[in-house]
Design a protein around this motif. Structure first.
Motif, mmCIF file in Angstrom:
data_model
loop_
_atom_site.group_PDB
_atom_site.id
_atom_site.type_symbol
_atom_site.label_atom_id
_atom_site.label_comp_id
_atom_site.label_asym_id
_atom_site.label_seq_id
_atom_site.Cartn_x
_atom_site.Cartn_y
_atom_site.Cartn_z
ATOM 1 N N GLY A 120 41.912 34.317 36.614
ATOM 2 C CA GLY A 120 42.966 35.210 37.179
ATOM 3 C C GLY A 120 42.456 36.732 37.519
ATOM 4 N N ARG A 121 41.865 37.241 36.658
ATOM 5 C CA ARG A 121 41.101 38.574 36.916
ATOM 6 C C ARG A 121 40.185 38.519 38.040
ATOM 7 N N VAL A 122 39.406 37.312 38.088
ATOM 8 C CA VAL A 122 38.163 37.349 39.158
ATOM 9 C C VAL A 122 38.968 37.096 40.556
ATOM 10 N N ALA A 123 40.081 36.394 40.579
ATOM 11 C CA ALA A 123 40.863 36.247 41.699
ATOM 12 C C ALA A 123 41.521 37.419 42.313
ATOM 13 N N MET A 124 42.051 38.268 41.290
ATOM 14 C CA MET A 124 42.676 39.573 41.591
ATOM 15 C C MET A 124 41.507 40.575 42.183
ATOM 16 N N LEU A 125 40.378 40.530 41.684
ATOM 17 C CA LEU A 125 39.271 41.368 42.062
ATOM 18 C C LEU A 125 38.678 40.938 43.486
ATOM 19 N N LEU A 126 38.600 39.828 43.627
ATOM 20 C CA LEU A 126 38.068 39.234 44.929
ATOM 21 C C LEU A 126 39.017 39.617 45.942
ATOM 22 N N TRP A 127 40.367 39.396 45.696
ATOM 23 C CA TRP A 127 41.338 39.964 46.522
ATOM 24 C C TRP A 127 41.272 41.371 46.982
ATOM 25 N N CYS A 128 41.085 42.143 46.236
ATOM 26 C CA CYS A 128 40.881 43.696 46.304
ATOM 27 C C CYS A 128 39.615 44.163 47.029
ATOM 28 N N ILE A 129 38.529 43.204 46.764
ATOM 29 C CA ILE A 129 37.288 43.228 47.461
ATOM 30 C C ILE A 129 37.724 43.304 48.953
ATOM 31 N N TRP A 130 38.141 42.032 49.153
ATOM 32 C CA TRP A 130 38.235 41.512 50.820
ATOM 33 C C TRP A 130 39.449 42.498 51.356
ATOM 34 N N GLN A 131 40.406 43.044 50.617
ATOM 35 C CA GLN A 131 41.347 43.896 51.157
ATOM 36 C C GLN A 131 40.390 45.200 51.537
ATOM 37 N N ASN A 132 39.737 45.788 50.491
ATOM 38 C CA ASN A 132 38.854 47.019 50.849
ATOM 39 C C ASN A 132 37.878 46.579 52.312
ATOM 40 N N ARG A 133 37.402 45.630 52.147
ATOM 41 C CA ARG A 133 36.340 45.163 53.418
ATOM 42 C C ARG A 133 37.340 45.342 54.748
ATOM 43 N N ASN A 134 38.598 44.613 54.865
ATOM 44 C CA ASN A 134 39.346 44.775 55.942
ATOM 45 C C ASN A 134 39.921 46.143 56.403
ATOM 46 N N ASP A 135 40.285 46.979 55.299
ATOM 47 C CA ASP A 135 40.578 48.353 55.441
ATOM 48 C C ASP A 135 39.296 49.259 55.991
ATOM 49 N N LYS A 136 38.312 48.820 55.701
ATOM 50 C CA LYS A 136 37.129 49.483 56.305
ATOM 51 C C LYS A 136 37.005 49.043 57.707
#
Length: 236
Positions: A120-136
């Protein structure tokens, strides 16, 4: 004949793997859904878009150095790797058991070997990485790896605490001998305390609620304790 064709089509698109491990992960649904999309090859990374014959720049939007595929954006990009460290998951990232050549096999291996909390922690981290990528990509906004990792950890911890409280509340209501809250005596105030322990974080969430003899809420408090303690110690 029609039914036979549908059966063949179904198995043609079936992908073997630990899908139950993804859906059992202790994480918000949006994070588990991202894992599912990642393992199904549905995320529109630039390499994936090129496979779909969409012409685009192949460089990673975050580091602008390497080709952006699933392995790079989540596991190999310098920003992603530092984010794993900031989220307290570097030991998972560097585990020899999770160095497969594609993201799907890495996720399935984690689901098979790690607890549902860690997945679950990994899933949340990957979601945040993907959101940061899209925001950039779309807004030219970017966070530091420390911000990404800490937000992922804090967001997961907050979700886990609420989820744990809800689960405890539901289990209590199903017990045969249900204990109901009772009002304190006249001129007395009752304080109810609940404690949630977050595995691997060395933090404890404490919640207090003060009510008078009419059952009215007088005050409440929620705070994190930067230490691990038992339920008895926390409630004490």
């Amino acid at each position: 004949m029609g039914g036979g064709k549908e059966w063949v089509l179904f198995w043609k698109h079936h992908v073997a793997g630990n899908w139950n491990g993804i859906w059992k992960a202790q994480a918000p649904h949006k994070a588990r859904h991202l894992l599912w999309r990642l393992c199904r090859g549905c995320l529109p990374t630039r390499y994936r878009l090129l496979e779909r014959r969409v012409e685009c720049n192949l460089n990673c939007p975050v580091c602008d150095v390497e080709i952006e595929d699933e392995i790079h954006i989540f596991f190999m990009c310098a920003v992603a790797r530092d984010s794993w460290c900031a989220a307290g998951l570097s030991s998972v990232l560097h585990n020899d058991a999770y160095q497969q050549s594609n993201a799907m096999d890495r996720i399935f291996a984690m689901c098979s070997n790690e607890s549902s909390d860690i997945v679950g922690r990994v899933a949340m981290l990957l979601w945040c990485i993907w959101q940061n990528r899209n925001d950039k990509l779309w807004n030219d906004n970017v966070q530091t790896p420390r911000q990404i990792g800490r937000y992922a950890f804090d967001a997961w911890s907050d979700w886990y605490s609420v989820h744990k409280l809800q689960s405890n509340s539901e289990s209590r209501t199903t017990e045969a001998g249900l204990v109901r809250w009772e009002k304190p005596a006249l001129s007395w105030v009752k304080c109810n305390v609940d404690v949630a322990l977050v595995p691997g974080s060395r933090r404890t969430s404490v919640r207090l609620c003060f009510r008078n003899n009419r059952g009215q809420v007088m005050a409440g408090l929620t705070q994190w304790q930067q230490t691990m303690m038992s339920s008895g110690e926390g409630e004490g």
